[in-house]
Design an enzyme around this catalytic site. Structure first.
Site, PDB file in Angstrom:
ATOM      1  N   HIS A 193       0.813  -1.214   0.000  1.00 41.65           N
ATOM      2  CA  HIS A 193       0.000   0.000   0.000  1.00 41.65           C
ATOM      3  C   HIS A 193       0.851   1.271   0.000  1.00 41.65           C
ATOM      4  CE1 HIS A 193      -3.444   2.569   1.485  1.00 41.65           C
ATOM      5  NE2 HIS A 193      -4.085   1.768   0.644  1.00 41.65           N
ATOM      6  N   LYS A 195       3.250   4.409  -1.046  1.00 47.32           N
ATOM      7  CA  LYS A 195       3.233   5.336  -2.181  1.00 47.32           C
ATOM      8  C   LYS A 195       4.371   6.334  -1.984  1.00 47.32           C
ATOM      9  CE  LYS A 195      -1.430   4.931  -0.689  1.00 47.32           C
ATOM     10  NZ  LYS A 195      -1.912   3.816  -1.431  1.00 47.32           N
ATOM     11  N   ASP A 200      16.930  10.366  -8.293  1.00 48.91           N
ATOM     12  CA  ASP A 200      18.360  10.708  -8.315  1.00 48.91           C
ATOM     13  C   ASP A 200      19.031  10.481  -6.969  1.00 48.91           C
ATOM     14  OD1 ASP A 200      18.004  11.449 -10.929  1.00 48.91           O
ATOM     15  OD2 ASP A 200      17.957  13.604 -10.528  1.00 48.91           O
ATOM     16  N   HIS A 407      -8.729  11.413   0.830  1.00 53.69           N
ATOM     17  CA  HIS A 407      -7.875  10.232   0.941  1.00 53.69           C
ATOM     18  C   HIS A 407      -6.671  10.486   1.851  1.00 53.69           C
ATOM     19  CE1 HIS A 407      -5.425   6.884  -1.149  1.00 53.69           C
ATOM     20  NE2 HIS A 407      -6.502   6.286  -0.668  1.00 53.69           N
ATOM     21  N   LYS A 409      -3.888  10.864   4.844  1.00 52.33           N
ATOM     22  CA  LYS A 409      -3.432   9.907   5.856  1.00 52.33           C
ATOM     23  C   LYS A 409      -2.315  10.561   6.665  1.00 52.33           C
ATOM     24  CE  LYS A 409      -4.366   6.469   2.314  1.00 52.33           C
ATOM     25  NZ  LYS A 409      -5.760   6.281   2.667  1.00 52.33           N
ATOM     26  N   ASP A 414       1.171  18.960  18.685  1.00 50.99           N
ATOM     27  CA  ASP A 414       1.909  20.170  19.028  1.00 50.99           C
ATOM     28  C   ASP A 414       3.409  19.991  18.875  1.00 50.99           C
ATOM     29  OD1 ASP A 414       2.659  19.396  22.226  1.00 50.99           O
ATOM     30  OD2 ASP A 414       0.798  18.573  21.441  1.00 50.99           O
TER      31      ASP A 414
END
Length: 487
Positions: A193, A195, A200, A407, A409, A414
């Protein structure tokens, strides 16, 4: 008689001389032996000094001291990036670069390599069987990736496709990209899952957006991009290399080879400057079996961030469930839920959850959210609130499959900004592969006039929380239909 006396006297003198000579000889032999032993001892000490390095001054010279390369001097620059769905408008000055522009800039600026860890690929109208003009940004990104794949190494680690289209990956392979599928179902029963991008070996992107055209124009996403930061890119690259390894071996090593280990975690974060601000940074990962030595597990990171908060915990995730969402039989899983209640009760921390609602939202989520929201009593300084976020949709937009949803996440307190890739239910931390960027700039907030990443993320949350797209969840709310305008 006198001669006898003379002889005895002469004998006495010789005897005295003999005893003196004997004593002298004994003395010289002892002196020679002492000198020889001293010479040998000094020689041994000299040899030892050559062969054994001297220890630094220490009160505990018997305990080895581990020195970690915790500092990074690279000129790292960080920016939050967002996808705001078409038609979603905020009455706010809080804006950030788009994920589309960021991806395009990373591709067009790449000079030596590009590594992408991804869940699936649906970057064109053909993939979704639509005729949406808003798919063009995704199609442009795919085309640019194809061009890049013919000029420099492009590697893609992706969850083994099941029902998802394979056309994008076949196009990229034919263009020169290397693709490895990770069979998470066989490895852990979960999915890949994650992403993120590593460009470079010095630029990175990480966030909620999938390799999906809808993530650029029809779904609300948030991530972070870091430029010119080889230290962070190298460490995130180790997570990518782990996926790449698993795509080839199809088995999880135990223990992992030392090449995958890291010195950077919640206890020993990397020390660096992000956009000129002193920062403590590390990456966390899931599931536990994918964490080599030194890598903080994603769940441990989340619990730690909540546990360290003193004033507030703001959370924006698509799904929030204290269950093993995809397990059979059903299992309750309250690790995060318990930590939030503890923070509110023991330390009087202000807790806010902004949870998404759309056509695919599971109805079982709402009883759990109402239970959490019921821990609200100003008279007893208990402060937990839950809001539901709806992305509005026109009749035409409602025809786009799996779109029009928040979507995000992430979590902000603080002290810390946490930007992840996982939904918040047990499966994502036990079986599914995910990752997160954790940034603490608390020490520098009073020193810099620039907003810290934590402050910027807090502003994003507060913008969304106060927007007309958010609805407070109360105990009397009946069901999902009352809250999900686009359902």
């Amino acid at each position: 008689m006198s001669s006898d006396v003379a002889y005895e006297k002469m004998s006495d003198v010789e005897s005295v001389r003999g005893e003196g000579l004997a004593k002298s000889q004994t003395y010289f032999r002892c002196l020679l032996l002492f000198t020889s032993l001293t010479t040998v001892l000094l020689a041994l000490l000299f040899i030892q000094a050559l062969l054994v390095p001297s220890l630094p001054p220490s009160t505990e010279t018997t305990r080895p001291r581990l020195v970690l390369p915790r500092s990074c001097s690279d000129p790292c620059r960080i920016s939050l990036v967002e996808s705001i769905p078409e038609g979603l408008e905020f009455n706010s000055s809080v804006t950030h670069p788009s994920i589309y522009d960021t991806w395009l800039r990373l591709i067009q600026g790449a000079q030596s390599s590009l590594d992408i860890a991804s869940f699936y690929w649906t970057m064109t109208n053909n993939d979704t069987r639509t005729k949406e003009p808003s798919a063009k940004p995704g199609e442009d990104i795919l085309e640019e990736l194809g061009k890049l794949s013919g000029t420099l190494p492009v590697r893609i680690a992706v969850n083994t496709p099941t029902s998802q289209p394979k056309g994008n990956l076949e196009f990229l392979i034919s263009s020169g990209a290397q693709v490895r599928t990770v069979n998470m179902k066989e490895l852990t029963t979960g999915v890949l899952h994650t992403k993120f991008w590593v460009v470079d070996k010095k630029h990175i992107y990480i966030g909620s957006a999938n390799m999906d055209w809808r993530s650029l124009t029809q779904v609300k996403e948030l991530g972070a991009v870091v430029y010119d930061c080889g230290c962070l890119a190298e460490d995130l690259g180790k997570i990518f290399e782990a996926y790449w390894y698993l795509g080839e071996t199809e088995s999880i090593p135990s223990p992992w080879p030392s090449d995958y280990n890291t010195a950077y975690n919640k206890d020993t974060p990397m020390e660096l400057q992000l956009s000129g601000t002193d920062s403590l940074v590390y990456f966390s990962s899931s599931p536990p079996s994918f964490c080599p030595e030194g890598r903080t597990q994603d769940l441990v990171s989340i619990l730690s961030v909540i546990g360290d908060a003193q004033q507030f915990v703001y959370i924006a995730v698509m799904n929030y469930l204290p269950t093993m969402e995809f397990s059979h039989p059903k299992r309750y899983w309250a690790d995060i839920d318990t930590q939030l209640r503890r923070a509110a009760y023991e330390r009087k921390v202000r807790v806010r959850l902004l949870i998404s609602c759309w056509g695919s939202t599971s109805p079982i989520m709402f009883p759990f959210l109402r239970s959490l929201a019921s821990v609200q009593d100003p008279n007893k300084s208990l402060d937990i609130q839950v809001k539901i976020f709806n992305v509005p949709a026109t009749p035409k937009q409602k025809q786009i499959p799996y779109a029009r949803v928040n979507h995000n996440k992430y979590m902000v307190t603080d002290k810390v900004a946490y930007i992840g890739t996982s939904n918040w239910s047990g499966d994502y931390f036990v079986n599914t592969a995910g990752s997160a960027l954790v940034v603490n700039q608390t020490q520098a907030q009073s020193q810099s006039e620039e907003q810290s990443v934590q402050q910027q993320l807090q502003a994003v949350f507060e913008r969304d929380w106060e927007s007309p797209y958010s609805t407070l969840l109360s105990h009397g709310t009946a069901d999902r239909t009352d809250l999900c305008h686009s359902a």
